[in-house]
Design a protein around this motif. Sequence first.
Motif, short mmCIF file in Angstrom:
data_model
loop_
_atom_site.label_atom_id
_atom_site.label_comp_id
_atom_site.label_asym_id
_atom_site.label_seq_id
_atom_site.Cartn_x
_atom_site.Cartn_y
_atom_site.Cartn_z
N THR A 94 0.55 1.73 8.03
CA THR A 94 -0.26 1.37 8.19
C THR A 94 -1.13 1.42 7.60
N ALA A 95 -1.56 3.14 7.55
CA ALA A 95 -2.76 3.13 6.91
C ALA A 95 -2.65 3.17 5.25
N HIS A 96 -1.17 4.03 5.32
CA HIS A 96 -1.14 3.34 3.71
C HIS A 96 -1.47 1.83 3.55
N LYS A 97 -0.96 1.21 3.73
CA LYS A 97 -1.42 -0.71 3.47
C LYS A 97 -2.78 -0.87 3.59
N LEU A 98 -3.60 -0.32 4.56
CA LEU A 98 -4.93 -0.14 4.51
C LEU A 98 -5.25 0.40 2.91
N ALA A 99 -5.23 1.57 2.26
CA ALA A 99 -5.47 2.51 1.42
C ALA A 99 -4.91 1.18 0.21
N ARG A 100 -4.12 0.28 -0.11
CA ARG A 100 -3.73 0.14 -0.87
C ARG A 100 -4.71 -1.47 -0.92
N LEU A 101 -5.27 -2.09 0.26
CA LEU A 101 -6.23 -3.20 -0.15
C LEU A 101 -7.25 -2.50 0.07
N VAL A 102 -7.89 -1.41 0.16
CA VAL A 102 -8.68 -1.30 -0.72
C VAL A 102 -8.68 -0.56 -1.85
N TYR A 103 -8.41 -0.37 -2.03
CA TYR A 103 -8.21 0.51 -3.74
C TYR A 103 -7.90 -0.67 -4.37
N SER A 104 -7.09 -2.14 -3.49
CA SER A 104 -6.92 -3.49 -4.60
C SER A 104 -8.58 -3.88 -5.04
N MET A 105 -8.92 -3.98 -3.86
CA MET A 105 -10.47 -4.63 -3.14
C MET A 105 -11.27 -3.84 -4.73
N LEU A 106 -12.02 -2.54 -4.12
CA LEU A 106 -12.59 -1.69 -5.15
C LEU A 106 -12.68 -1.30 -6.77
N LYS A 107 -11.21 -1.62 -6.92
CA LYS A 107 -10.94 -1.23 -8.72
C LYS A 107 -11.11 -2.99 -9.03
N HIS A 108 -10.48 -3.65 -9.00
CA HIS A 108 -10.05 -5.44 -8.95
C HIS A 108 -10.94 -6.39 -8.39
N GLY A 109 -12.33 -6.40 -7.27
CA GLY A 109 -12.68 -7.35 -6.54
C GLY A 109 -11.66 -7.94 -6.37
N THR A 110 -11.10 -8.36 -5.71
CA THR A 110 -9.88 -8.80 -5.20
C THR A 110 -10.89 -9.34 -3.68
N ALA A 111 -10.48 -10.60 -3.12
CA ALA A 111 -10.92 -10.66 -1.48
C ALA A 111 -10.55 -10.42 -0.67
N PHE A 112 -10.29 -9.91 0.56
CA PHE A 112 -9.24 -9.71 1.64
C PHE A 112 -8.50 -11.48 2.28
N VAL A 113 -7.61 -11.50 2.36
CA VAL A 113 -7.18 -12.43 3.62
C VAL A 113 -5.91 -12.53 4.20
N ASP A 114 -5.88 -13.00 5.29
CA ASP A 114 -5.85 -12.08 6.34
C ASP A 114 -4.73 -13.76 6.96
N ALA A 115 -3.71 -13.44 6.14
CA ALA A 115 -2.03 -14.07 6.75
C ALA A 115 -1.54 -14.82 7.31
N GLY A 116 -1.65 -14.00 8.93
CA GLY A 116 -1.88 -14.05 10.29
C GLY A 116 -0.68 -13.77 10.53
N GLN A 117 -0.34 -13.36 11.97
CA GLN A 117 1.03 -13.02 12.50
C GLN A 117 2.10 -14.13 12.28
N GLU A 118 1.95 -15.15 13.06
CA GLU A 118 2.89 -16.08 12.79
C GLU A 118 3.39 -16.38 11.11
N GLN A 119 2.78 -15.78 9.99
CA GLN A 119 2.92 -15.96 9.31
C GLN A 119 3.71 -14.90 8.60
N TYR A 120 2.84 -14.15 9.55
CA TYR A 120 4.26 -12.79 8.96
C TYR A 120 4.97 -12.69 9.68
N GLU A 121 5.62 -12.93 10.48
CA GLU A 121 6.44 -13.05 11.34
C GLU A 121 7.34 -14.21 10.97
N GLU A 122 7.69 -15.29 10.06
CA GLU A 122 8.09 -16.13 9.42
C GLU A 122 8.82 -15.30 8.06
#
Length: 446
Positions: free
Chosen positions: A387-415
């Motif tokens: 999970t820390a690896h996933k967080l690191a990739r999100l941090v990299y994407s936000m700092l380098k490309h300026g993308t915004a984080f949008v949480d898909a939610g637990q239900e959508q992830y499970e689906e």
Amino acid sequence: MKQKKPSRKRSTKFPKHLQHLNQHAAGIDVGSRSHFVAVPEGADEQPVREFSTFTDDLERLAEWLISCGVTTVAMESTGIYWIPVFEILEHHGLEVRLVNARHVKNVPGRKSDVLDCQWLQQLHTYGLLRGAFRPADQVCTLRAYVRQRATLVRSASSHIQRMQKALAQMNLQLHNVVTDITGVTGMGIIKAILAGERNPRTLAAMRDKRCKNNEETIARSLHGNYRPEHLFSLQQAVELHEFYQQKIADCDQQILAQLNSFDSDGGNSDSKPPRSMEEALQRMSGADLSSINGISTNTALKIIAEIGIDMSRWKTAKQFASWLGLCPGAKISGGKVLSSATKPVANRAAAALRMAALTLFNSKSALGAYLRRQRSRLGAPKAITATAHKLARLVYSMLKHGTAFVDAGQEQYEERYRSRVIQNLKRKAQEMGFKLISLQEEPQTA
């Protein structure tokens, strides 16, 4: 008879790191009392010299290297003794590379300080040494303040433990009825005890309205044996805790001032200075890292203070996660995988990401659902690293490309996970000559 044409010899291509030789390279073996420096043969009558650690000797070291025609220097990272050498040499315009000690520890033959610096100089001449990551000087200043704040927080927490010890020695069970003894209720009662109040009812009446336990329960926990030596220990622990809290506040002001020094608004002097740490971080980095589930403002501050905001040092998110030590290792010998454990690194940014991942066990977000699924498969330690690896990739994407984080939610992830599993099962069934049919689609028999 036809004469054979002479065969042309194919030119041998050297690897990239051997095509760029550092002819004007030096090596320094860093020590606590003295530094041994080696320059190329012929650059000086005495190619290996010893310099003391005093500042004037370090200035003479820089001048000697420049007089020898040295343009790049490699040194081994030893404790904190390399920092003055690094800063002084860099100030004189030399390219300084801080090398991991693991990469240069295999010195051939006998080992001594002279051989160490010569080995460093030889490896650096052939381009076989890579410099360790060091952020910009402005980020280094911010990192020093953030690390100092972490030290103060650890010291303050140790005095909270001493407060609890003194209360336990007097059999005051305040920690059993109050969640945090440094809160409004806890500190109010402790300071009243130090002021001479001994009546449990009077002390319990200082309870804050948000406290879960009632006054009667709190009063029962405040029947104690007030001995003078324990009260003295409690008094000193409280004073030291308040002292460190004041120093933490001073450190926060320095951190905010340093964050304001970053020019992230394109030099717009009319913009108002940020009032909070979160606003300053967002303006500095151009991204709101605290919007990621599990990453608080304090965690985002630790990460940025360690890695900076220039993500061009890493070409991809995979390289960034590998540098953090959050990727599986690859130890293969004889065609067998000996180990796939992550490499041991002392990286504070990785530790902050692991702590952020640890807080997601009860989260209803997509990252929380991913952490719980990985824990059921791999166990808690590996799930936290994944999970820390996933967080690191999100941090990299936000700092380098300026993308915004949008949480898909637990239900959508499970689906999405369920649909992915169904597609894999259908593919496997088709490969084996079967067809996967849902129970809802099964024809009913009379």
